[in-house]
Design an enzyme around this catalytic site. Sequence first.
Site, short mmCIF file in Angstrom:
data_model
loop_
_atom_site.label_atom_id
_atom_site.label_comp_id
_atom_site.label_asym_id
_atom_site.label_seq_id
_atom_site.Cartn_x
_atom_site.Cartn_y
_atom_site.Cartn_z
N PRO A 115 -4.89 -1.39 -8.23
CA PRO A 115 -4.18 -0.98 -7.01
C PRO A 115 -3.92 -2.17 -6.09
CG PRO A 115 -5.90 0.59 -7.52
CD PRO A 115 -6.08 -0.55 -8.48
N CYS A 116 -2.67 -2.22 -5.56
CA CYS A 116 -2.28 -3.37 -4.74
C CYS A 116 -2.26 -3.06 -3.25
CB CYS A 116 -0.89 -3.86 -5.17
SG CYS A 116 0.44 -2.67 -4.85
N THR A 117 -2.54 -1.80 -2.87
CA THR A 117 -2.36 -1.38 -1.48
C THR A 117 -3.10 -2.27 -0.49
OG1 THR A 117 -2.21 0.89 -2.29
CG2 THR A 117 -2.49 0.59 0.07
#
Length: 298
Positions: A97-99
């Site tokens: 996940p890049c959030t």
Amino acid sequence: MLGIVFFCESLRPLRESLSPKSTRMAFVDLFCGAGGFTRGARDAGLHLLAGFDNDAAALAQYNVNHGRGVHMDLSDEASAIRAVSALAPSVVVGSPPCTDFSSAGTRRCGARARLTVSFARIVAAALPAWCLLENVRPLVESDEWREAHDVLRRAGYAVAWVVLNAAKCGVAQRRFRVFVVASRAGDVREVVRRARRMQRSGAEAAVRDALPDIGASYYVKARSVKNACVHSTARPAPTLRCNCLARKPPGYAPRHGDAGPLERAHELRARDVTALSGFPAGYFATEPRRVTVARLVG
């Protein structure tokens, strides 16, 4: 998640770096989402063993197109290591996940950011010959990446990375992502050099290349009230985010940089944004809701 063509072109240097006998290397996809990375890896000549994710909606799409999707929380590193090691992959690919790292987010690193470290620990335990990680550019400036990098180096991996633009890899979307290549068996610097040469030689794809029938302009909701929302199909799309399927608003005031009036702008449909992300027609065959498609490709 990036477009499939982007993944295919990004993986091509890895495939070319392998000996002819190894081009059918078997891979596992961690944080597989709806399967963009898997599709790219398969198109690049690799054989799928399994894809792992904790998102039921994403895995539903994944299994329609690829099968072999496994519902698993990869923060449970012990279980993930057992599952991946049992498959003995030659390659592990993944998009944690890049959030927490993204400029569209808060950049406050928390549990999601720690999944990058989990990715590295799973790789270090399973010991594939190669691994390839994709994320937003700020990843490589984070404390989590420094820790993950150290995990990979201590496991005997040489590590390098390169930033690629999707629009120069055949996808009609200007989207920059970092690709980290790690290997215990090959020259990662040569893989990166080939990727950079590929990037320099490519012209940016335009929206009209992917969507020739939508007219001269289209609407994408901007992150800032100061930015244009009406874009020309003669250029790549801006980075598509989770709000990319927002409807055209009533009472819209024209903005500086708009490529025409809002009433003439095409309103993007789910099949449009999947095409702009490099997915083939019909990939999302189960017709998920607009908001689900936007989340899976944004």
